[in-house]
Motif scaffolding. Structure first.
Motif, PDB file in Angstrom:
ATOM      1  N   CYS A 152       0.779  -1.493  -0.083  1.00 17.71           N
ATOM      2  CA  CYS A 152      -0.076  -0.375   0.389  1.00 17.71           C
ATOM      3  C   CYS A 152       0.537   1.103   0.183  1.00 17.71           C
ATOM      4  O   CYS A 152       0.418   2.351  -0.647  1.00 17.71           O
TER       5      CYS A 152
ATOM      6  N   TRP B 161      -9.290  -7.341   6.995  1.00 16.93           N
ATOM      7  CA  TRP B 161      -8.398  -7.061   7.482  1.00 16.93           C
ATOM      8  C   TRP B 161      -8.132  -6.381   8.247  1.00 16.93           C
ATOM      9  O   TRP B 161      -7.160  -6.927   9.729  1.00 16.93           O
ATOM     10  N   LEU B 162      -8.787  -4.680   7.940  1.00 13.46           N
ATOM     11  CA  LEU B 162      -8.913  -3.339   9.904  1.00 13.46           C
ATOM     12  C   LEU B 162      -9.303  -4.756  10.919  1.00 13.46           C
ATOM     13  O   LEU B 162      -8.676  -4.493  12.585  1.00 13.46           O
TER      14      LEU B 162
ATOM     15  N   ALA C 286     -10.401  -5.221   2.851  1.00 11.99           N
ATOM     16  CA  ALA C 286      -9.777  -4.150   3.610  1.00 11.99           C
ATOM     17  C   ALA C 286     -10.387  -3.887   4.949  1.00 11.99           C
ATOM     18  O   ALA C 286      -9.891  -4.126   6.136  1.00 11.99           O
TER      19      ALA C 286
ATOM     20  N   ALA D 267     -12.643  -5.483  -2.333  1.00  7.41           N
ATOM     21  CA  ALA D 267     -11.792  -3.953  -2.397  1.00  7.41           C
ATOM     22  C   ALA D 267     -11.724  -4.037  -0.965  1.00  7.41           C
ATOM     23  O   ALA D 267     -11.072  -3.962   0.379  1.00  7.41           O
TER      24      ALA D 267
END
Length: 201
Positions: A15, A88-89, A85, A81
């Protein structure tokens, strides 16, 4: 470094590279560095002067003429996406302590025990309990107040109550005594193995 830390660092690095590249591309065009440094940008470069835009009218028309499936596909990719995300957070918020301070609140010279090592030790001892087929253990919470999570898979003739008592008196008690923690809250999840089919004669 465990596998989770490696994945986190790779994703953060990726990223960071993408954001850094996009920022440098825009700054290069904004300050007209190619003209000032007398450099020629690569062929097809999206932004090379202060008057260039990242997506021209011709590009927008070209992508709009792809058919009815184009924008739903773009929206689906962006939604996927965003979901990845967010997942993952949320995974980062479920923090697992990397180490446990032996003896409770530590002085500066205290010894630390890796959380993974303690989980592996508890799981190894739990596998040796009667009627336990498989065991897994890990720590959760903070290093100053860790919690132990144990998952056991019992054999097809195993009984949950005796196994739970043996777990509390054995691996959990030994983990608390070896670390010197006054409290070690433990959550146990018990599964029963599948019964094997038997032929009746």
């Amino acid at each position: 470094m465990n596998g989770r830390s490696t994945v986190n660092r790779l994703l953060l690095g990726l990223c960071g590279v993408v954001l850094l590249g996009g920022g440098l591309l825009i700054l290069t065009a904004g300050f007209d560095l190619y003209h000032r440094l007398r450099l020629s940008p690569p062929a097809g470069w999206p932004a090379s002067t202060t008057h260039d835009v990242l997506l021209s009218n011709a590009d927008r028309v070209r992508w709009s003429d792809q058919g009815w499936w184009w924008w739903p596909a773009v929206i689906a990719v962006l939604a996927l996406a965003a979901i990845l995300a967010l997942t993952w957070l949320l995974a980062q918020l479920r923090h697992r302590p990397g180490a446990v301070h032996l003896g409770g609140t530590p002085p500066p010279e205290s010894v630390e025990l890796r959380g993974r090592a303690l989980g592996d030790a508890v799981a190894s001892e739990a596998r040796a309990l009667p009627d336990v087929e498989q065991a897994d253990a890990h720590l959760a919470g903070r290093a100053t107040g860790p919690q132990l999570h144990v998952a056991l898979t019992l054999t097809d003739h195993g009984l949950p109550a005796p196994t739970l008592q043996a777990l509390c008196r054995g691996p959990v008690a030994h983990a608390r005594e070896s670390t010197g923690l006054t409290r070690l809250p433990t959550h146990a999840l018990l599964h029963v193995g599948r019964h094997k089919a038997r032929r009746a004669e």
